[in-house]
Design an enzyme around this catalytic site. Structure first.
Site, PDB file in Angstrom:
ATOM      1  CG  HIS A   1      28.818  65.968  15.424  1.00  0.00           C
ATOM      2  ND1 HIS A   1      27.525  66.270  15.750  1.00  0.00           N
ATOM      3  CD2 HIS A   1      28.755  65.136  14.349  1.00  0.00           C
ATOM      4  CE1 HIS A   1      26.696  65.654  14.924  1.00  0.00           C
ATOM      5  NE2 HIS A   1      27.411  64.961  14.054  1.00  0.00           N
TER       6      HIS A   1
ATOM      7  CB  CYS B   1      25.755  66.746  11.636  1.00  0.00           C
ATOM      8  SG  CYS B   1      26.155  65.181  10.812  1.00  0.00           S
TER       9      CYS B   1
END
Length: 487
Positions: free
Chosen positions: A427, A333
């Site tokens: 994630h 991310c």
């Protein structure tokens, strides 16, 4: 049965509110009750994507799992994600409304309370029992005006409260007595009893203190919960830099801990892996040699990248040297965005408008945008020389990243031409056993074990529930609830 809303408040942060709600949710679910978790206001950088496409605190997603439910935005209608020491991104019922300084948010809380009550009413209509988690402590008198997180909510919906305190940090009786002293008469009256958490030792030695506490307050101790070693549950926000892995583990992973690190629960599966030594490098620490370095997510990517480059050990040179000697590098991310050429923020989403040069290790350009990507994702991970394996995770990011040159798609991210740098927006990717195994193999761990973190998490929820069930005085709790409702 009559609808029941029961709130758990704590004398301090990390007193055990989240885990008690989690335990009660599993206990009641296993007993055949329909029960849902609820947290009016949460402040955390660990968040989860819900089935209805919103964002809530990870603790509420864990509590939903304990209750046998899919997480929903109504379970955490107000989420604050700190972007600086004095301001936060404000998320209402799963969607960001922008960044507010702390003082402006205090004024906004009256509006937020309406969202809180709407979400609570919807849950109450669907579930006979709603377990509510407070935030911080109700004794924070400077935050009492327009409170929506603790007694302000309890008073608004007229619900009973259990007050939990952590004996492991010391001063448990002072915490409980002091908290009561900071409350109004009506707030004290709605506390039906105490729970003491994380007790170690001989309970008979604690008994005189419990009797004194009940005499002083006129309120019963509903239970003393033991300290549970090796309990791995999603952290709400706090992150310990202490290492719990076997120091002799052969495979070494290094993760920098930025000031605004987000979703550090990504690494829980690695903490548990028997072949991995995970080192978290905090402020002022020099990063050690590693087999794999992972740049984690960030709530403020530009600021955290600048922070990283200002730390001892010269992270830019460290990463270049790490790659030169055959190490592998991964970005998740915000870490993905840092690996690229530039992070553009023309709208000033994170701070002042402008561009920040990335590490220049991948041909990626990122532009931050107001609208977040919020997705639960599943697919495949395809790494060179390995069979394709299933992968699951979730995406939470404000940036759109584009490639300025060809790099290899691996299904859930990208791989550099030399196959030494991997970047993904997913994630939770290490939570899928096959994906974790494949990533560790790519990074150089041969014959990596398969560790099923989701199964371990469920086992730990069950262990927590069974321990809690055997250490609560249920007859006394039911009596106190009956006394409250008939008052």
């Amino acid at each position: 049965m009559q609808p029941l809303t029961l709130m758990i408040q704590g004398t301090t942060s990390d007193a055990g509110k989240s885990t008690l709600v989690c335990a009660l949710g599993r206990i009641l679910r296993d007993a055949g009750f329909s029960v849902a978790p609820f947290k009016p206001q949460n402040m955390a950088l660990n968040s989860a994507v819900t089935a209805d496409g919103g964002e809530i605190g990870r603790a509420q997603a864990l509590q939903a799992e304990a209750c046998g439910l899919q997480p929903h935005t109504d379970m955490n209608p107000v989420l604050l994600k700190p972007s600086s020491d004095s301001g936060s991104q404000v998320i209402i019922q799963g969607k960001s409304i922008g960044n507010l300084p702390a003082r402006d948010y205090m004024a906004y809380k009256q509006t937020a309370m309406q969202a809180v009550q709407d979400s609570w009413k919807r849950l109450q209509q669907q579930y006979p029992i709603v377990l509510v988690e407070g935030a911080g402590s109700p004794a924070e008198v400077n935050l009492r005006a327009n409170d929506i997180a603790n007694m302000g909510f309890a008073e608004a919906v007229d619900c009973p409260v259990i007050l939990i305190a952590d004996i492991d940090r010391g001063g448990v009786f002072a915490h409980l007595i002091g908290t009561l002293a900071c409350l109004s008469d009506s707030e004290r009256e709605r506390i039906i009893g105490f729970v003491i958490n994380r007790f170690r030792g001989d309970i008979s030695l604690l008994q005189p203190g419990l009797e004194w506490l009940e005499q002083q307050t006129g309120k019963p101790v509903l239970g003393v919960l033991p300290y549970l070693h090796g309990l791995y549950l999603d952290a709400e926000d706090s992150l310990s830099l202490a290492q719990e892995q076997d120091g002799d583990a052969a495979f070494h992973i290094v993760v920098p801990v930025y000031p605004r690190i987000s979703n550090h629960t990504d690494f829980d599966a690695l903490r548990l892996h028997p072949q991995v030594k995970l080192t978290l490098v905090g402020p002022g620490q020099t990063p050690p040699a590693a087999d794999l370095v992972i740049l984690p997510g960030s709530k403020n990517t530009r600021a955290d990248l600048n922070w990283l480059l200002s730390q001892p050990g010269d992270w830019q040179c460290y990463l270049q040297r790490h790659l030169r000697y055959g190490g592998k590098l991964m970005g998740i991310c915000g870490g993905l965005q840092m690996l690229g050429d530039v992070i553009a923020d023309p709208q000033g989403i994170e701070d002042l408008p402008g561009d920040t040069d990335g590490l220049g290790l991948l041909p990626i350009r990122t532009e931050l945008q107001a609208d977040k990507t919020l997705l639960q994702v599943s697919g495949e991970l395809s790494l060179p020389g390995q069979p394709t394996v299933p992968a699951q995770g979730y995406e939470i990011h404000a940036g759109i990243s584009t490639l300025s040159a060809d790099i290899t798609s691996i299904g859930c991210g990208w791989l550099s031409a030399d196959e030494n740098i991997l970047a993904t927006y997913w994630h939770g990717i290490f939570d899928t056993p096959q994906a974790c195994q494949a990533l560790l193999c790519w990074a150089g761990l041969k014959n990596a074990d398969s560790v099923d973190f989701r199964a371990r998490r469920n086992d730990d929820i069950q262990r927590l529930a069974e321990t809690t069930a055997s250490n609560l005085n249920w007859k006394l709790l039911i009596k106190q609830l009956d006394n409250f409702t008939s008052r």
